[in-house]
Design a protein around this motif. Structure first.
Motif, PDB file in Angstrom:
ATOM      1  N   ASP A  10       2.686  25.360  30.280  1.00 18.80           N
ATOM      2  CA  ASP A  10       2.579  23.909  30.127  1.00 18.80           C
ATOM      3  C   ASP A  10       2.772  23.409  28.697  1.00 18.80           C
ATOM      4  OD1 ASP A  10       2.054  24.104  32.803  1.00 18.80           O
ATOM      5  OD2 ASP A  10       0.086  23.176  32.744  1.00 18.80           O
ATOM      6  N   GLN A  12       4.882  21.654  27.333  1.00 16.23           N
ATOM      7  CA  GLN A  12       5.933  20.681  27.584  1.00 16.23           C
ATOM      8  C   GLN A  12       5.756  19.483  26.647  1.00 16.23           C
ATOM      9  OE1 GLN A  12       4.656  21.696  31.785  1.00 16.23           O
ATOM     10  NE2 GLN A  12       6.454  20.400  32.178  1.00 16.23           N
ATOM     11  N   VAL A  47       6.000  25.853  33.724  1.00 18.84           N
ATOM     12  CA  VAL A  47       5.931  24.400  33.550  1.00 18.84           C
ATOM     13  C   VAL A  47       5.397  23.773  34.829  1.00 18.84           C
ATOM     14  CG1 VAL A  47       7.816  24.326  31.869  1.00 18.84           C
ATOM     15  CG2 VAL A  47       8.327  24.039  34.299  1.00 18.84           C
ATOM     16  N   THR A  80       9.026  16.552  30.559  1.00 18.08           N
ATOM     17  CA  THR A  80       8.666  17.818  31.210  1.00 18.08           C
ATOM     18  C   THR A  80       9.357  19.018  30.570  1.00 18.08           C
ATOM     19  OG1 THR A  80      10.419  17.642  32.867  1.00 18.08           O
ATOM     20  CG2 THR A  80       8.274  16.702  33.447  1.00 18.08           C
ATOM     21  N   GLU A  81      10.275  18.760  29.640  1.00 17.72           N
ATOM     22  CA  GLU A  81      10.976  19.862  28.967  1.00 17.72           C
ATOM     23  C   GLU A  81      10.008  20.658  28.101  1.00 17.72           C
ATOM     24  OE1 GLU A  81      13.939  17.879  26.651  1.00 17.72           O
ATOM     25  OE2 GLU A  81      15.115  17.320  28.413  1.00 17.72           O
ATOM     26  N   ILE A  82      10.252  21.951  27.986  1.00 18.45           N
ATOM     27  CA  ILE A  82       9.467  22.804  27.100  1.00 18.45           C
ATOM     28  C   ILE A  82       9.720  22.351  25.668  1.00 18.45           C
ATOM     29  CG2 ILE A  82       9.145  25.172  26.273  1.00 18.45           C
ATOM     30  CD1 ILE A  82      10.035  26.024  29.179  1.00 18.45           C
TER      31      ILE A  82
END
Length: 187
Positions: A10, A12, A47, A80-82
């Motif tokens: 997570d 993100q 994620v 939501t992208e790392i």
């Protein structure tokens, strides 16, 4: 011989924006990731991602219902992208989960079993959510566990302290990133 994997959970963009306290969390996590790669420990990213419209979220799930109302964690949304400071490399596995635990609604167990992984090193945000949920799930699945306390982060520092100092040591080895890197260093 135990085969380990480092879970990065997570981390993100939206979650980092909410939780990062300026304490150097991302550089510490980056050191753990780089150290794992140096000794060929697989780095697996996890994620949280919900489908548009969140059909997998029951109105009885208070936490996820609030997340959906806030417009967070929709698959494909930029937040939501790392986080780019710890982004995966080509060939790294990225697992999408639908709940708190990295195992819930994901194929993580399948990925780990396919690689004969029997020991997990846990990192991520939040200590009281993804890390705690995944630790409990992994205990029930008989994985060996290590938690990198300073590579976990929570919006409540006291909750983080209680979990990493009092609760987690009952089921896992709890180390700092530096102590773990020393332990895995080639001799």
């Amino acid at each position: 011989m135990a085969s380990s994997a480092l879970l990065v959970m997570d981390v993100q963009r939206d979650i980092v924006a909410m939780a990062d306290d300026g304490s150097g969390y991302l550089p510490r996590l980056r050191r753990a990731i780089d150290g794992a790669r140096l000794v060929d420990i697989p780095v697996i990213y996890v994620v949280i991602g919900l489908r548009p419209g969140a059909p997998e979220v029951s109105p009885r799930n208070k936490v996820l219902t609030n997340i959906v109302r806030a417009g967070l964690f929709t698959e494909g949304a930029p937040g939501t992208e790392i986080h780019q400071d710890v982004a995966p490399r080509q060939g790294d596995v990225v697992v999408t989960k639908r709940r708190g635990s990295a195992f819930s609604g994901s194929d993580l167990d399948l990925v780990l079993r396919a690689r004969d992984v029997d020991s997990l090193v846990l990192t991520g945000i939040a200590t009281s959510a993804a890390v705690l949920s995944t630790l409990w799930h992994a205990v029930d699945l008989d994985f060996g566990l290590t938690v990198l306390a300073d590579a976990c982060l929570d919006t409540d520092p006291e909750v983080h302290r209680v979990l990493t100092e009092k609760l987690f040591p009952q089921w896992a080895d709890v180390l700092t990133v530096e102590d773990w890197l020393k332990a895995i260093a080639p001799r």
